[in-house]
Scaffold this active site. Structure first.
Site, mmCIF file in Angstrom:
data_model
loop_
_atom_site.group_PDB
_atom_site.id
_atom_site.type_symbol
_atom_site.label_atom_id
_atom_site.label_comp_id
_atom_site.label_asym_id
_atom_site.label_seq_id
_atom_site.Cartn_x
_atom_site.Cartn_y
_atom_site.Cartn_z
ATOM 1 N N GLY A 1 -8.264 2.659 -4.066
ATOM 2 C CA GLY A 1 -7.545 3.699 -5.304
ATOM 3 C C GLY A 1 -7.394 5.133 -4.097
ATOM 4 O O GLY A 1 -7.543 6.123 -5.041
ATOM 5 N N GLY B 1 -4.757 6.589 -3.211
ATOM 6 C CA GLY B 1 -3.576 5.919 -2.663
ATOM 7 C C GLY B 1 -2.331 6.031 -1.844
ATOM 8 O O GLY B 1 -1.593 7.100 -0.687
ATOM 9 N N SER C 1 -2.090 3.023 -1.209
ATOM 10 C CA SER C 1 -1.412 2.000 -0.685
ATOM 11 C C SER C 1 -2.584 0.244 -0.743
ATOM 12 O O SER C 1 -2.070 -0.112 0.041
ATOM 13 C CB SER C 1 -0.332 1.612 -0.334
ATOM 14 O OG SER C 1 0.372 2.681 -0.284
ATOM 15 N N SER C 2 -3.880 1.196 -1.032
ATOM 16 C CA SER C 2 -5.361 0.038 -0.072
ATOM 17 C C SER C 2 -4.446 -1.513 -0.619
ATOM 18 O O SER C 2 -4.907 -2.562 -0.746
ATOM 19 C CB SER C 2 -5.900 0.264 -0.660
ATOM 20 O OG SER C 2 -6.830 0.073 -1.557
ATOM 21 N N ASP D 1 5.624 0.269 -1.191
ATOM 22 C CA ASP D 1 4.125 0.581 -0.759
ATOM 23 C C ASP D 1 4.838 -0.775 0.010
ATOM 24 O O ASP D 1 3.861 -0.987 1.800
ATOM 25 C CB ASP D 1 2.774 -0.267 -1.057
ATOM 26 C CG ASP D 1 2.962 1.574 -2.221
ATOM 27 O OD1 ASP D 1 3.299 2.533 -1.805
ATOM 28 O OD2 ASP D 1 1.977 1.836 -2.811
ATOM 29 N N SER E 1 -7.563 7.176 -8.087
ATOM 30 C CA SER E 1 -6.279 6.278 -9.357
ATOM 31 C C SER E 1 -6.312 5.325 -8.994
ATOM 32 O O SER E 1 -6.008 3.941 -8.490
ATOM 33 C CB SER E 1 -5.721 7.075 -8.218
ATOM 34 O OG SER E 1 -4.146 6.446 -9.128
ATOM 35 N N LYS F 1 -5.049 2.239 -10.598
ATOM 36 C CA LYS F 1 -3.412 2.105 -11.153
ATOM 37 C C LYS F 1 -4.051 0.867 -12.859
ATOM 38 O O LYS F 1 -3.806 0.828 -13.484
ATOM 39 C CB LYS F 1 -2.460 1.793 -10.265
ATOM 40 C CG LYS F 1 -2.073 2.565 -10.164
ATOM 41 C CD LYS F 1 -0.824 2.751 -9.094
ATOM 42 C CE LYS F 1 -1.088 1.178 -7.825
ATOM 43 N NZ LYS F 1 0.242 0.597 -7.115
ATOM 44 N N TYR G 1 0.780 5.153 -14.652
ATOM 45 C CA TYR G 1 1.556 4.294 -14.384
ATOM 46 C C TYR G 1 2.309 3.691 -14.821
ATOM 47 O O TYR G 1 3.363 3.847 -14.446
ATOM 48 C CB TYR G 1 0.977 3.398 -13.171
ATOM 49 C CG TYR G 1 1.491 3.015 -12.305
ATOM 50 C CD1 TYR G 1 2.286 3.603 -10.867
ATOM 51 C CD2 TYR G 1 2.771 1.795 -11.870
ATOM 52 C CE1 TYR G 1 2.932 3.057 -10.239
ATOM 53 C CE2 TYR G 1 3.561 0.872 -10.819
ATOM 54 C CZ TYR G 1 3.185 1.999 -9.530
ATOM 55 O OH TYR G 1 3.943 1.313 -8.995
#
Length: 457
Positions: free
Chosen positions: A94, A96, A98-99, A144, A190, A192, A200
């Site tokens: 989370g 940012g 792109s995990s 991503d 974050s 999503k 988002y």
């Protein structure tokens, strides 16, 4: 571009001889990510409970995508083999960076290899990962995933999805001051999947509605053709349809310079024909589209539910088109000839940084996907000598990325630690060790074969 943080998946084929086929999932951080087990049905179909916010859902998403691809190749009776899986990694969850995309791409690659695919096509891998992540309930795009797979060490990527997915590596010009990218974690998580209805996913719906409204305003004869946008139509689709009707030109076939001119005209069109700063309510959108509110909600707000009374079509379209222009300008700078003097070198870095700063301003004020913490990190970095600073990832938290002269990296880090991190956490907080990452552009996904064992890392 990829960074040097990564997601690692080690797996071995399950030795269990009897059905049902099982995939056992383990994580090197079991306190945060508890173990799980997936029991594969005979049909081979993977079910994902989107109401559950389990980390294992992202593995299921990659598994679902890889299984779907193999069913198309080998027949509908295909079902994945059993696997024992261990997951590790250094990409903040989370954060940012792109995990989720890295995890889904790595999972799909592992499942394809485990089931005997000797050659994995990178384009196929990206395309299935893009669709797969949406199965978790996130209306995601494909940037991503493309960066996670296509990236080459030391290069940036120019990624296009029209007329088909493609990626071109761009090397950075040699400058007097080596280009260094510094990533700062805001520690505002974050998620999503949780915040999507008001963040988002709402932005995706707003962009989709903006494209539909513009197509009505400009009376496109054939409307908008279905494309690879999450909801089937997109602002890029409007660009294609408008210029094909007005000029008889396919935007995909024009030069970069002409493409930029198209975008600049679209910015003026949005400015003139979507004037409402406060946004548009459902009744207004229904009137503009000539479509009942119930149909709009069914088509565009059901697959990924949103919560909003007003939809800011003007701002979202302006951000998308101006950001596309900034991408082209950034690419043109990277494609430019090597600086011949210190002055030219400095000018190049300042121009690259200015584009990043402009993006952050637009993310904050127009697309509204930043947050006060990200804004503060960017402001502190610029004040300490960074050329450019912007959020990265979906926004609303996570990480920021900064173009910093190599000799200013310590000053920027000091500004953050003294004015941001020290006010939010103690000196012994273990998170401080991962707060700042100094990175060169990294490489994308790959496979490591462990010789002498029936396993792959």
């Amino acid at each position: 571009m990829a960074v040097t943080a990564d997601v690692l998946i080690a797996f071995s084929l399950s030795s269990s001889p009897s059905p049902p086929v099982k995939i056992r999932l383990f994580n090197t951080d079991p306190k945060k990510f508890t173990s799980g087990e997936i029991e594969m049905p005979k049909s081979g179909e993977v079910e994902i409970d989107v109401s559950s916010h389990e980390w294992t859902n992202y593995f299921k998403a990659g598994l679902k995508g890889a299984t779907g691809l193999l069913k198309r190749k080998r027949g509908q009776n295909f079902a994945s083999c059993g696997m024992d899986v261990l997951v590790d990694g250094t990409v903040p969850s989370g954060g940012g960076l792109s995990s989720s995309a890295a995890f889904v791409c790595a999972t799909a690659l592992a499942v394809l290899k485990a089931n005997g695919e000797q050659v994995v096509d990178k384009k196929e891998l990206v395309e299935l990962a893009v669709v797969s992540e949406r199965a978790v309930g996130v209306n995601s795009g494909g940037m991503d995933q493309a960066a996670s797979v296509f990236s080459l060490r030391g290069s940036a990527l120019f990624v296009s999805f029209v007329p088909e997915l493609s990626a071109r590596a761009l090397t950075f010009p040699k400058t007097k001051t080596p280009l260094t990218f510094v990533i700062a974690q805001s520690f505002v998580t974050s998620e999503k999947k949780i915040t999507g209805p008001v963040c988002y996913n709402l932005r995706v719906v707003e962009c989709t509605l903006a494209a539909l409204v513009l197509s009505k305003i400009f009376s496109l004869r054939d409307g908008l053709a279905s494309d690879h946008g999450p909801l089937g139509v997109s602002l890029r689709g409007f660009q294609n349809a408008y210029y094909e009707q007005e000029d008889g030109v396919d935007p995909s076939s024009v030069s970069t310079e002409d493409f930029q001119k198209q975008l600049e005209k679209l910015v003026h069109m949005v400015d003139d024909y979507l004037p409402q700063e406060e946004g548009y309510d459902r009744e207004q959108i229904s009137e503009l589209l000539g479509m009942p509110i119930e149909e709009i909600e069914e088509k565009y707000m059901t697959k990924f539910p949103v919560r909003a009374e007003l939809f800011k079509l003007r701002q979202r379209a302006l951000h998308v088109y101006t950001e596309a222009i900034r991408v082209l300008k950034f690419m043109k700078l990277l494609d430019s000839s090597e600086p011949k003097s210190d002055e030219e070198s400095e000018k190049l870095l300042q121009d690259l940084g200015a584009l990043m700063n402009s993006t952050q301003d637009s993310c904050r004020d127009v697309y509204e996907c930043s947050c006060p913490e990200l804004d503060e990190l960017c402001q502190l970095a610029r004040g300490a000598g960074a050329y450019g600073s912007r959020l990265t990832g979906a926004g609303w938290g996570g990480c920021s990325v900064h173009l910093v002269p190599q000799d200013k990296v310590d000053a920027v880090k000091k500004a953050w630690y003294e004015n941001y991190y020290s006010k939010r956490m103690g000196k012994n907080d273990p998170r401080l060790s991962e707060a700042v990452v100094v990175s060169k552009p990294g490489s994308g996904s790959c496979l490591f074969l462990v010789e002498g064992r029936e396993s792959i890392t």
